[in-house]
Design a protein around this motif. Structure first.
Motif, mmCIF file in Angstrom:
data_model
loop_
_atom_site.group_PDB
_atom_site.id
_atom_site.type_symbol
_atom_site.label_atom_id
_atom_site.label_comp_id
_atom_site.label_asym_id
_atom_site.label_seq_id
_atom_site.Cartn_x
_atom_site.Cartn_y
_atom_site.Cartn_z
ATOM 1 N N VAL A 33 47.518 47.775 42.506
ATOM 2 C CA VAL A 33 46.392 48.857 42.799
ATOM 3 C C VAL A 33 47.000 49.091 44.254
ATOM 4 C CG1 VAL A 33 44.103 49.578 43.550
ATOM 5 C CG2 VAL A 33 44.333 48.343 41.604
ATOM 6 N N ALA A 34 47.249 48.224 45.266
ATOM 7 C CA ALA A 34 47.544 48.485 46.471
ATOM 8 C C ALA A 34 49.280 48.985 46.492
ATOM 9 C CB ALA A 34 47.748 47.319 47.239
ATOM 10 N N GLY A 35 49.938 48.551 45.449
ATOM 11 C CA GLY A 35 51.279 49.445 45.696
ATOM 12 C C GLY A 35 51.358 50.968 45.215
ATOM 13 N N ALA A 36 50.176 51.288 44.604
ATOM 14 C CA ALA A 36 50.220 52.699 44.054
ATOM 15 C C ALA A 36 49.532 53.730 45.172
ATOM 16 C CB ALA A 36 49.544 52.822 42.743
ATOM 17 N N ARG A 37 50.110 54.929 44.933
ATOM 18 C CA ARG A 37 49.469 55.785 45.453
ATOM 19 C C ARG A 37 48.114 56.696 44.896
ATOM 20 N NH1 ARG A 37 51.648 60.604 48.382
ATOM 21 N NH2 ARG A 37 53.226 58.823 49.077
ATOM 22 N N VAL A 38 47.990 56.599 43.631
ATOM 23 C CA VAL A 38 47.004 56.942 42.799
ATOM 24 C C VAL A 38 46.457 56.200 41.818
ATOM 25 C CG1 VAL A 38 46.262 59.027 41.400
ATOM 26 C CG2 VAL A 38 47.807 59.380 43.302
ATOM 27 N N ALA A 39 45.429 56.051 41.470
ATOM 28 C CA ALA A 39 44.859 55.039 40.450
ATOM 29 C C ALA A 39 44.182 55.915 39.278
ATOM 30 C CB ALA A 39 44.008 54.059 40.947
ATOM 31 N N GLU A 83 35.692 38.448 46.141
ATOM 32 C CA GLU A 83 36.441 37.640 45.051
ATOM 33 C C GLU A 83 37.807 38.297 44.900
ATOM 34 O OE1 GLU A 83 36.559 36.303 40.346
ATOM 35 O OE2 GLU A 83 35.736 38.456 40.894
ATOM 36 N N PHE A 84 37.602 39.702 44.917
ATOM 37 C CA PHE A 84 38.618 40.611 44.517
ATOM 38 C C PHE A 84 39.426 40.820 45.631
ATOM 39 C CE2 PHE A 84 40.829 44.588 43.282
ATOM 40 C CZ PHE A 84 40.906 44.457 41.968
ATOM 41 N N GLU A 85 39.059 40.878 46.924
ATOM 42 C CA GLU A 85 40.049 41.086 48.137
ATOM 43 C C GLU A 85 40.388 39.542 48.593
ATOM 44 O OE1 GLU A 85 38.964 44.747 50.591
ATOM 45 O OE2 GLU A 85 37.829 43.022 51.262
ATOM 46 N N GLY A 86 39.797 38.416 47.904
ATOM 47 C CA GLY A 86 40.297 37.151 48.055
ATOM 48 C C GLY A 86 41.544 36.774 47.542
ATOM 49 N N PHE A 87 42.245 37.559 46.348
ATOM 50 C CA PHE A 87 43.233 36.885 45.623
ATOM 51 C C PHE A 87 44.378 37.363 46.387
ATOM 52 C CE2 PHE A 87 40.694 38.668 41.656
ATOM 53 C CZ PHE A 87 40.505 37.438 41.187
ATOM 54 N N PRO A 88 45.295 36.354 46.151
ATOM 55 C CA PRO A 88 46.600 36.314 47.184
ATOM 56 C C PRO A 88 47.603 37.457 46.644
ATOM 57 C CG PRO A 88 46.858 34.435 45.446
ATOM 58 C CD PRO A 88 45.336 35.012 45.410
ATOM 59 N N ARG A 89 48.155 38.290 47.681
ATOM 60 C CA ARG A 89 48.726 39.484 47.268
ATOM 61 C C ARG A 89 50.256 39.252 47.011
ATOM 62 N NH1 ARG A 89 45.145 43.596 49.323
ATOM 63 N NH2 ARG A 89 46.649 45.215 49.199
ATOM 64 N N ASP A 90 51.029 39.762 46.166
ATOM 65 C CA ASP A 90 52.303 39.760 45.774
ATOM 66 C C ASP A 90 53.027 40.940 46.626
ATOM 67 O OD1 ASP A 90 54.776 39.786 44.510
ATOM 68 O OD2 ASP A 90 54.029 39.228 42.680
ATOM 69 N N ALA A 91 53.585 40.740 47.702
ATOM 70 C CA ALA A 91 54.493 41.558 48.447
ATOM 71 C C ALA A 91 55.329 42.232 47.758
ATOM 72 C CB ALA A 91 54.697 40.925 49.996
ATOM 73 N N ALA A 92 56.348 41.526 47.029
ATOM 74 C CA ALA A 92 57.408 42.107 46.436
ATOM 75 C C ALA A 92 56.820 43.047 45.278
ATOM 76 C CB ALA A 92 58.243 40.862 45.555
ATOM 77 N N LEU A 93 55.898 42.917 44.511
ATOM 78 C CA LEU A 93 55.388 43.565 43.469
ATOM 79 C C LEU A 93 54.712 44.873 44.218
ATOM 80 C CD1 LEU A 93 54.223 44.369 40.663
ATOM 81 C CD2 LEU A 93 52.189 42.884 41.269
ATOM 82 N N GLU A 94 54.119 44.926 45.311
ATOM 83 C CA GLU A 94 53.467 45.856 45.780
ATOM 84 C C GLU A 94 54.756 46.691 46.448
ATOM 85 O OE1 GLU A 94 50.626 45.360 48.880
ATOM 86 O OE2 GLU A 94 49.776 43.706 47.777
ATOM 87 N N ARG A 145 57.797 46.882 45.277
ATOM 88 C CA ARG A 145 58.563 47.602 43.893
ATOM 89 C C ARG A 145 57.825 49.024 43.507
ATOM 90 N NH1 ARG A 145 57.459 47.147 38.262
ATOM 91 N NH2 ARG A 145 56.448 44.883 38.797
ATOM 92 N N ILE A 146 56.362 49.038 43.678
ATOM 93 C CA ILE A 146 55.413 50.199 43.122
ATOM 94 C C ILE A 146 55.641 50.895 44.357
ATOM 95 C CG2 ILE A 146 53.376 50.751 42.379
ATOM 96 C CD1 ILE A 146 52.904 48.016 40.917
ATOM 97 N N SER A 147 55.289 50.698 45.465
ATOM 98 C CA SER A 147 55.233 51.690 46.560
ATOM 99 C C SER A 147 56.390 52.370 47.123
ATOM 100 C CB SER A 147 54.710 50.907 47.922
ATOM 101 O OG SER A 147 55.434 49.765 48.360
#
Length: 397
Positions: A287-293, A196-207, A209-211
């Motif tokens: 989560v994917a956009g960040a370096r640390v959680a 489920e968690f890996e199946g959600f569509p990812r927002d490339a623009a959001l990632e 911005r954070i990364s």
């Protein structure tokens, strides 16, 4: 079996309830969930991923006040008693599964009338949690809401239920020490449904911005025990040496306005982003956009006996976890090597722990260890085995 689940909140989006209900349906059980709705636009009944959902209409204002004062005034429990009489009569249940402590008493009353077992699913150490909530520590809540009364409530009613589910081994240890027999306690942890968690569509623009910065992300509620004040203070320290550091706070809660004021006072308005409430489906992109959680929870009796879902979300997406030294967090991070632990309440130690992951090689290796631990051990398929074994035993009895 026909299992009646009771949740004193709207549903969805509670991930624990969703994981449990789906797993029971897939195992062949008939699950009917009775929960709340605060408006007329939410349907009174629907089928959600194979789970039949029935909803009680309750005003949001009544819910907030009456549930908080449930041990002071009878209105909240009375409303649920009426609902459960109808529910149990209509559904011809084989078991009742109550989510969290507050409705254990009325759930037990309904189960005894129907002569069926009651399972109490404790999402947290409720009496200890109440002691840390902002509303219980300011006027008039501190005069009307008593953690001690909730502890007596737990001591009175929990020994009478047929089985107790908790979220982490430290919580099971607490109940054993309180005299609940080990055979009547199961640990079903707040792990992640990987597909489920890996199946959600990812927002490339959001990632992106954070990364674009060295970012630390936090997902979850805002309240006193979450330790977000420590995260702000650590951000102030980190920003002195690293103008690229950013803190991303995703969620809502009682202390948000207080945290925003503190962020302004510290001069961090360009370093801290308050993202507000976001749907569960957007969590992977944050989560994917960040370096640390981050999990900066204040260490207490409450946080020493619970485990947040976010730990396993972070680990699955290969992000190093920086968490305070609450017992379950400390234990799991040390066992897996999936992150670093800092002393609860210490901005200096939190800043130190975050700084470890300025090195992208260290961050990547730590993240890989976390993901491996989730795939091999800390995933919902493994956790569900205990839940299904429990209900298989109840079906045979």
């Amino acid at each position: 079996m026909r299992i009646g689940m009771i949740l004193d909140k709207p549903f969805p989006p509670d991930p624990r309830v969703a994981n449990e209900a789906r797993s029971l349906v897939r195992a062949g059980h008939d699950v009917v969930l009775l929960c709340l709705r605060f408006d007329e636009t939410t349907p009174a009944e629907e089928i959600w991923q194979g789970v039949r959902v029935r909803r009680i209409r309750m005003g949001r204002g009544f819910y907030k006040k009456a549930s908080a004062l449930a041990l002071t005034a009878p209105f909240y429990f009375d409303a649920w008693r009426r609902a459960l009489r109808t529910f149990a009569s209509d559904e011809r249940l084989d078991a009742i599964h109550v989510h969290d402590l507050p409705l254990s008493r009325v759930g037990l009353e309904a189960a005894r009338r129907a002569r069926i077992p009651l399972v109490a699913d404790l999402h947290e150490n409720y009496p200890a949690a109440v002691a840390g909530y902002a509303y219980a520590n300011r006027f008039p809540g501190r005069l009307l809401i008593s953690p001690t009364r909730w502890r007596r409530y737990e001591e009175r009613w929990l020994p009478r239920v047929d089985h107790v589910i908790v979220v982490v081994e430290e919580a099971a240890e607490r109940l054993r020490n309180a005299g609940i027999p080990d055979a009547r306690v199961s640990v079903v942890s707040n792990t992640v449904d990987v597909d489920e968690f890996e199946g959600f569509p990812r927002d490339a623009a959001l990632e992106a911005r954070i990364s674009a910065h060295f970012s630390a992300v936090y997902l979850g509620g805002f309240d006193r025990h979450r330790g977000l004040d420590t995260a702000l203070a650590a951000t102030s320290l980190l920003s002195r040496d690293d103008p690229d550091f950013r803190l991303i706070l995703v969620g809502e809660g009682a202390t948000r306005s207080e945290l925003e004021r503190e962020s302004r006072r510290l001069g961090l308005t360009d370093r801290v982003s308050f993202e507000g409430y976001q749907s569960f489906a957007r969590f992977p992109s944050y989560v994917a956009g960040a370096r640390v959680a981050l999990i900066p929870h204040r260490r207490s009796e409450h946080t020493d006996t619970t485990i947040p879902h976010k730990l396993f979300h972070y680990m699955l997406l290969e992000r190093p976890v920086v968490a305070s030294d609450c017992r379950p967090l400390d234990r799991i991070l040390r066992e897996t090597g999936a992150g670093s632990v800092f002393h609860s309440g210490s901005p200096e130690d939190l800043a130190r722990a975050i700084s470890i992951y300025r090195d992208p090689v260290v961050a990547a290796e730590t993240g890989r260890r976390g993901r491996r631990a989730v795939i091999e051990r800390f995933n919902w398929d493994r956790s569900a085995e205990t839940l299904l074994e429990l209900y298989a035993g109840l079906a045979r009895s």
